[in-house]
Design a protein around this motif. Sequence first.
Motif, mmCIF file in Angstrom:
data_model
loop_
_atom_site.group_PDB
_atom_site.id
_atom_site.type_symbol
_atom_site.label_atom_id
_atom_site.label_comp_id
_atom_site.label_asym_id
_atom_site.label_seq_id
_atom_site.Cartn_x
_atom_site.Cartn_y
_atom_site.Cartn_z
ATOM 1 N N UNK A 10 45.615 33.439 28.034
ATOM 2 C CA UNK A 10 46.071 32.041 29.052
ATOM 3 C C UNK A 10 46.530 32.465 30.163
ATOM 4 N N UNK A 11 46.457 33.526 30.902
ATOM 5 C CA UNK A 11 47.004 33.779 31.869
ATOM 6 C C UNK A 11 46.552 34.482 33.214
ATOM 7 N N UNK A 12 44.979 34.957 33.055
ATOM 8 C CA UNK A 12 43.970 35.613 33.808
ATOM 9 C C UNK A 12 43.390 34.490 34.086
ATOM 10 N N UNK A 13 43.128 34.477 35.661
ATOM 11 C CA UNK A 13 41.891 33.425 35.764
ATOM 12 C C UNK A 13 40.711 33.714 35.009
ATOM 13 N N UNK A 14 40.048 32.593 34.945
ATOM 14 C CA UNK A 14 38.854 33.176 34.058
ATOM 15 C C UNK A 14 37.806 33.636 34.753
ATOM 16 N N UNK A 15 37.156 33.509 36.139
ATOM 17 C CA UNK A 15 36.227 34.387 36.778
ATOM 18 C C UNK A 15 37.242 36.078 36.750
ATOM 19 N N UNK A 16 38.082 36.795 36.668
ATOM 20 C CA UNK A 16 38.200 37.507 37.597
ATOM 21 C C UNK A 16 38.155 38.698 35.682
ATOM 22 N N UNK A 17 38.024 38.127 34.776
ATOM 23 C CA UNK A 17 37.518 38.954 33.218
ATOM 24 C C UNK A 17 38.058 38.631 31.943
ATOM 25 N N UNK A 18 37.682 39.356 31.060
ATOM 26 C CA UNK A 18 38.096 39.272 30.105
ATOM 27 C C UNK A 18 39.044 40.102 29.378
ATOM 28 N N UNK A 19 40.349 40.937 29.156
ATOM 29 C CA UNK A 19 40.797 41.347 29.043
ATOM 30 C C UNK A 19 40.223 42.267 27.837
ATOM 31 N N UNK A 20 40.725 43.243 26.950
ATOM 32 C CA UNK A 20 40.143 43.686 24.948
ATOM 33 C C UNK A 20 41.709 43.936 25.505
ATOM 34 N N UNK A 21 42.038 44.109 23.472
ATOM 35 C CA UNK A 21 42.559 44.386 22.734
ATOM 36 C C UNK A 21 42.748 46.198 22.925
ATOM 37 N N UNK A 22 44.111 46.660 23.145
ATOM 38 C CA UNK A 22 44.022 47.729 23.352
ATOM 39 C C UNK A 22 46.224 48.751 22.977
ATOM 40 N N UNK A 23 45.760 49.016 20.858
ATOM 41 C CA UNK A 23 46.458 48.796 20.436
ATOM 42 C C UNK A 23 47.604 47.643 20.043
ATOM 43 N N UNK A 24 48.296 47.978 19.397
ATOM 44 C CA UNK A 24 49.214 46.528 18.535
ATOM 45 C C UNK A 24 50.264 45.993 19.840
ATOM 46 N N UNK A 25 50.213 45.895 21.279
ATOM 47 C CA UNK A 25 51.048 45.559 21.746
ATOM 48 C C UNK A 25 50.597 44.634 22.828
ATOM 49 N N UNK A 26 49.281 45.531 23.244
ATOM 50 C CA UNK A 26 48.703 45.736 24.832
ATOM 51 C C UNK A 26 47.227 45.499 24.727
ATOM 52 N N UNK A 27 46.982 45.088 26.224
ATOM 53 C CA UNK A 27 45.530 44.780 26.264
ATOM 54 C C UNK A 27 45.558 46.313 27.829
ATOM 55 N N UNK A 28 43.750 45.490 27.893
ATOM 56 C CA UNK A 28 43.209 46.082 28.608
ATOM 57 C C UNK A 28 42.627 45.500 29.506
ATOM 58 N N UNK A 29 42.344 45.430 30.744
ATOM 59 C CA UNK A 29 40.643 45.122 31.763
ATOM 60 C C UNK A 29 40.479 45.352 33.046
ATOM 61 N N UNK A 30 39.332 45.774 32.261
ATOM 62 C CA UNK A 30 37.973 46.950 33.639
ATOM 63 C C UNK A 30 37.087 45.462 34.161
ATOM 64 N N UNK A 31 37.429 46.273 35.581
ATOM 65 C CA UNK A 31 36.553 45.623 36.929
ATOM 66 C C UNK A 31 36.496 46.194 37.783
ATOM 67 N N UNK A 32 34.601 45.544 37.448
ATOM 68 C CA UNK A 32 34.436 46.047 39.432
ATOM 69 C C UNK A 32 34.638 45.525 40.699
ATOM 70 N N UNK A 33 35.322 45.831 41.792
ATOM 71 C CA UNK A 33 35.925 44.792 42.624
ATOM 72 C C UNK A 33 34.396 44.000 43.379
ATOM 73 N N UNK A 34 34.354 43.449 43.694
ATOM 74 C CA UNK A 34 33.814 42.569 44.396
ATOM 75 C C UNK A 34 34.187 42.598 45.191
ATOM 76 N N UNK A 35 34.613 43.565 46.510
ATOM 77 C CA UNK A 35 34.495 44.374 47.642
ATOM 78 C C UNK A 35 35.631 45.297 47.453
ATOM 79 N N UNK A 36 35.377 46.083 48.628
ATOM 80 C CA UNK A 36 36.367 47.324 48.602
ATOM 81 C C UNK A 36 37.853 46.588 49.573
#
Length: 71
Positions: free
Chosen positions: A34-60
Amino acid sequence: MSTDRRFLTRSMSRAQPGPPVDVTFRAPVEFVRARLPAGLGVPEPSGEHGCRLRVACPDSDMGSRSGRRGG
């Protein structure tokens, strides 16, 4: 090297993804989504009370802008 070949080489190097970013949040996935910009990516559940976001940076520069610095 021909002009066409140099152009192609530069274009291909620009198309490469930047370094990967792997962020773990200590918050429920619904809260983070609900708080991340849509273009940043979609976090995935990770454990009971956490989540993880994995993305490739568009630039260095993204790693340094996001606070991902050594030390």
